[in-house]
Design a protein around this motif. Structure first.
Motif, mmCIF file in Angstrom:
data_model
loop_
_atom_site.group_PDB
_atom_site.id
_atom_site.type_symbol
_atom_site.label_atom_id
_atom_site.label_comp_id
_atom_site.label_asym_id
_atom_site.label_seq_id
_atom_site.Cartn_x
_atom_site.Cartn_y
_atom_site.Cartn_z
ATOM 1 N N GLY A 265 47.609 36.659 27.808
ATOM 2 C CA GLY A 265 48.100 35.146 27.863
ATOM 3 C C GLY A 265 48.930 34.631 26.875
ATOM 4 O O GLY A 265 49.879 33.574 27.230
ATOM 5 N N ARG A 266 48.681 34.994 25.670
ATOM 6 C CA ARG A 266 49.518 34.419 24.523
ATOM 7 C C ARG A 266 51.051 35.089 24.437
ATOM 8 O O ARG A 266 51.964 34.450 24.412
ATOM 9 C CB ARG A 266 48.896 34.919 23.221
ATOM 10 N N VAL A 267 51.171 36.338 24.926
ATOM 11 C CA VAL A 267 52.495 36.811 25.093
ATOM 12 C C VAL A 267 53.369 36.237 26.147
ATOM 13 O O VAL A 267 54.355 36.028 26.045
ATOM 14 C CB VAL A 267 52.261 38.412 25.085
ATOM 15 N N PHE A 268 52.518 36.226 27.351
ATOM 16 C CA PHE A 268 53.184 35.855 28.635
ATOM 17 C C PHE A 268 53.612 34.576 28.643
ATOM 18 O O PHE A 268 54.750 34.071 29.153
ATOM 19 C CB PHE A 268 52.316 36.014 29.967
ATOM 20 N N PHE A 269 52.894 33.594 27.953
ATOM 21 C CA PHE A 269 53.048 32.088 28.275
ATOM 22 C C PHE A 269 53.122 31.246 26.821
ATOM 23 O O PHE A 269 53.295 30.038 26.671
ATOM 24 C CB PHE A 269 52.027 31.462 28.947
ATOM 25 N N ASP A 270 53.360 32.304 25.840
ATOM 26 C CA ASP A 270 53.760 31.454 24.315
ATOM 27 C C ASP A 270 52.761 30.455 24.084
ATOM 28 O O ASP A 270 53.328 29.392 23.735
ATOM 29 C CB ASP A 270 55.127 31.059 24.387
ATOM 30 N N VAL A 271 51.350 30.593 24.166
ATOM 31 C CA VAL A 271 50.490 29.422 23.937
ATOM 32 C C VAL A 271 49.507 30.102 22.722
ATOM 33 O O VAL A 271 48.976 31.211 23.137
ATOM 34 C CB VAL A 271 49.640 29.193 25.221
ATOM 35 N N GLY A 272 49.468 29.526 21.823
ATOM 36 C CA GLY A 272 48.447 29.985 20.544
ATOM 37 C C GLY A 272 47.114 29.924 20.852
ATOM 38 O O GLY A 272 46.418 29.164 19.986
ATOM 39 N N ILE A 273 46.112 30.317 21.880
ATOM 40 C CA ILE A 273 45.042 30.340 22.417
ATOM 41 C C ILE A 273 44.166 31.627 22.257
ATOM 42 O O ILE A 273 44.921 32.716 22.683
ATOM 43 C CB ILE A 273 44.760 29.850 23.729
ATOM 44 N N GLY A 274 43.246 31.567 21.264
ATOM 45 C CA GLY A 274 42.649 32.827 20.837
ATOM 46 C C GLY A 274 41.448 33.410 21.964
ATOM 47 O O GLY A 274 41.080 34.510 21.916
ATOM 48 N N ASP A 275 41.051 32.490 22.561
ATOM 49 C CA ASP A 275 39.967 32.819 23.785
ATOM 50 C C ASP A 275 40.429 32.028 25.132
ATOM 51 O O ASP A 275 39.887 30.796 25.188
ATOM 52 C CB ASP A 275 38.629 32.144 22.998
ATOM 53 N N PHE A 276 40.802 32.563 25.922
ATOM 54 C CA PHE A 276 41.773 32.124 27.042
ATOM 55 C C PHE A 276 40.412 31.738 27.985
ATOM 56 O O PHE A 276 40.763 30.884 28.986
ATOM 57 C CB PHE A 276 42.527 33.182 27.815
ATOM 58 N N HIS A 277 39.206 32.392 27.861
ATOM 59 C CA HIS A 277 38.338 32.216 29.029
ATOM 60 C C HIS A 277 37.083 31.731 28.442
ATOM 61 O O HIS A 277 36.065 31.818 29.270
ATOM 62 C CB HIS A 277 38.100 33.812 29.585
ATOM 63 N N CYS A 278 37.297 30.794 27.400
ATOM 64 C CA CYS A 278 36.081 29.946 27.006
ATOM 65 C C CYS A 278 35.709 28.905 28.120
ATOM 66 O O CYS A 278 36.411 28.250 28.505
ATOM 67 C CB CYS A 278 36.323 29.298 25.656
ATOM 68 N N GLY A 279 34.511 28.976 28.609
ATOM 69 C CA GLY A 279 34.092 27.998 29.502
ATOM 70 C C GLY A 279 33.722 26.542 29.172
ATOM 71 O O GLY A 279 33.636 25.843 30.013
ATOM 72 N N LEU A 280 33.729 26.374 27.881
ATOM 73 C CA LEU A 280 33.513 25.130 27.544
ATOM 74 C C LEU A 280 34.788 24.701 26.753
ATOM 75 O O LEU A 280 35.427 24.982 25.932
ATOM 76 C CB LEU A 280 32.532 25.057 26.114
ATOM 77 N N ARG A 281 35.434 23.676 27.464
ATOM 78 C CA ARG A 281 36.637 23.079 27.200
ATOM 79 C C ARG A 281 36.651 21.504 27.675
ATOM 80 O O ARG A 281 35.862 21.090 28.424
ATOM 81 C CB ARG A 281 37.736 23.809 27.879
ATOM 82 N N ALA A 282 37.572 20.723 26.995
ATOM 83 C CA ALA A 282 37.570 19.423 27.193
ATOM 84 C C ALA A 282 39.061 18.988 27.533
ATOM 85 O O ALA A 282 39.977 19.640 27.108
ATOM 86 C CB ALA A 282 37.035 18.455 26.279
ATOM 87 N N PHE A 283 39.264 17.953 28.387
ATOM 88 C CA PHE A 283 41.015 17.673 28.590
ATOM 89 C C PHE A 283 40.998 16.316 29.169
ATOM 90 O O PHE A 283 39.906 15.825 29.585
ATOM 91 C CB PHE A 283 41.347 18.441 29.708
ATOM 92 N N ARG A 284 42.091 15.705 29.016
ATOM 93 C CA ARG A 284 42.375 14.366 29.623
ATOM 94 C C ARG A 284 42.382 14.657 31.151
ATOM 95 O O ARG A 284 43.117 15.193 31.943
ATOM 96 C CB ARG A 284 43.844 13.887 29.252
ATOM 97 N N ARG A 285 41.721 13.731 31.964
ATOM 98 C CA ARG A 285 41.389 13.901 33.453
ATOM 99 C C ARG A 285 42.774 13.577 34.175
ATOM 100 O O ARG A 285 43.153 14.689 35.088
ATOM 101 C CB ARG A 285 40.684 12.865 33.900
ATOM 102 N N ASP A 286 43.584 12.720 33.615
ATOM 103 C CA ASP A 286 44.845 12.484 34.486
ATOM 104 C C ASP A 286 45.968 13.740 34.285
ATOM 105 O O ASP A 286 46.630 14.054 35.091
ATOM 106 C CB ASP A 286 45.510 11.225 34.110
#
Length: 402
Positions: free
Chosen positions: A162-183
């Protein structure tokens, strides 16, 4: 707290103040027969909201429980949202749609995540983040909380891809605990019904250049007596398939270019005659496999161009400047001219080979000498025809729609 570099400029306290009746945080949990653990999760979530003075709610996205999970949730003040479409992703999509909060935190209802430690997620969202991922490898994984196959192979490999394909610095792509802006997340149009929903959220957020950050979190063994819903090989494959589907450069373009260039180099090197590398003799039989590499590579490159164009039309990703330049140059007319020239050269080589055979009375020939002419001819004819039809197919994709 370690935060990853954001995709947009991070402006502290960028969020406007809440309205008097606005819910700041919705805590959404997917649920399918979680009667053993759902009470503990809701109690922790409610205690978190109360202890931090947050205007919030707990939403249980029920996926058809038959063990009384709904009654337990309602008795503890949670709002139960029935979601008839089955699957982890389907449940969360339904829960997110029903949530009222400006921000949404999601986590499994198996008591493996600590809903009392959500404040770092909320703080990042208040400072302008749009998606905040938990990182279990930074926060700590308790013994027995994650199978070794997931801990040392599945999650690290899929996160690396995921980091290589999409150039995103996330170490745990599949962590089930996450938060986000709804909109922000609802604009992504998330639709994956299964476990690959976890990958879909990160991938589409990266494509849309959302502000993605990461905070450490912990993982404990879940409190259920039954096996988890997750199926290692089936769900691992679904995650991998999703990553590859959204990365046509890595699925088609790069392998195709490598095959085509290597095959072309070998064919050119063997055109004058056999070659020896160390103790290995390379001849026309090697040339046949090199031709196969060129043909396979050219097909993959053509598929990469078509896939990228289809993705733009379908709204899967924006059109890049490079692809726009390729599309403007790779017109049907130019492709037909280039493809026609290659096809003509290939057919000319075939006619020449036939003439040589005819000059001997269509009798026996030295196959080695003739194959050095026929193999490149076949490759040129095939690649030429493919170039022209690929351009026509892209032209078909670009036709106006009602």
């Amino acid at each position: 707290m370690a935060a990853q570099p954001a995709f947009r400029a991070q402006v502290p306290n960028a969020q406007p103040p809440l309205a008097a009746d606005e819910v700041e945080l919705s805590i959404v949990m997917p649920c399918l027969n979680e009667a053993e653990t759902i009470a503990a999760c809701i109690i922790k979530a409610n205690a978190f909201l109360e202890s931090h003075g947050l205007s919030g709610e707990v939403v249980i996205a029920d996926n058809g429980s038959t063990d009384g999970s709904q009654h337990i949730a309602e008795s503890l003040g949670a709002r139960v949202v029935p979601v008839p479409d089955r699957g982890y992703g389907a449940a969360l999509i339904g829960g997110i749609a029903a949530a009222r909060g400006r921000y949404i935190a999601m986590g499994d209802a198996d008591d493996s995540y600590d809903f009392g430690s959500l404040m770092p997620f909320v703080e990042e969202l208040r400072e302008g983040a749009e998606l905040v991922m938990g990182n279990r490898f930074q926060g700590g994984i308790a013994p027995g909380a994650m199978p070794p196959l997931h801990k040392y192979l599945g999650n690290p490999v899929l996160s690396l891809l995921g980091r290589v394909f999409f150039d995103v610095g996330i170490g745990d792509f599949h962590c089930g605990l996450r938060a986000f802006r709804r909109d922000a997340i609802r604009r992504l149009g998330l639709a994956a019904p299964g476990m690959e929903f976890a990958s879909e959220m990160v991938v589409k957020a990266a494509i849309e250049k959302l502000d993605i950050r990461e905070v450490p979190t912990t993982l404990q063994p879940d409190g259920r007596s039954r096996p988890p819903h997750l199926r290692t090989w089936r769900d691992g494959w679904r995650h991998l398939r999703f990553l590859l589907t959204y990365a046509p450069k890595w699925l088609f373009l790069y392998p195709g270019l490598a095959l085509a260039l290597i095959g072309m180099g070998v064919m050119i090197g063997l055109a004058p005659g056999d070659a020896r590398i160390g103790g290995v003799e390379l001849g026309v039989h090697t040339m046949i496999f090199a031709a196969m590499a060129v043909l396979m590579g050219s097909q993959l490159v053509g598929l990469a161009v078509m896939a990228r164009r289809y993705g733009v039309i379908a709204g899967m990703w924006p059109e890049t400047g490079v692809m726009r330049a390729v599309r403007n140059w790779f017109t049907v007319e130019r492709a037909c001219l280039a493809g026609g020239a290659m096809l003509a050269l290939g057919l000319g080589g075939g006619i020449t080979a036939t003439s040589i055979w005819a000059s001997s009375g269509f009798g026996a020939l030295d196959p080695t000498a003739l194959m050095r002419l026929t193999i490149p001819s076949v490759v040129l004819a095939c690649v030429g025809l493919q170039t022209a039809v690929t351009a026509f197919f892209i032209g078909l994709l670009d036709q106006p729609r009602r």
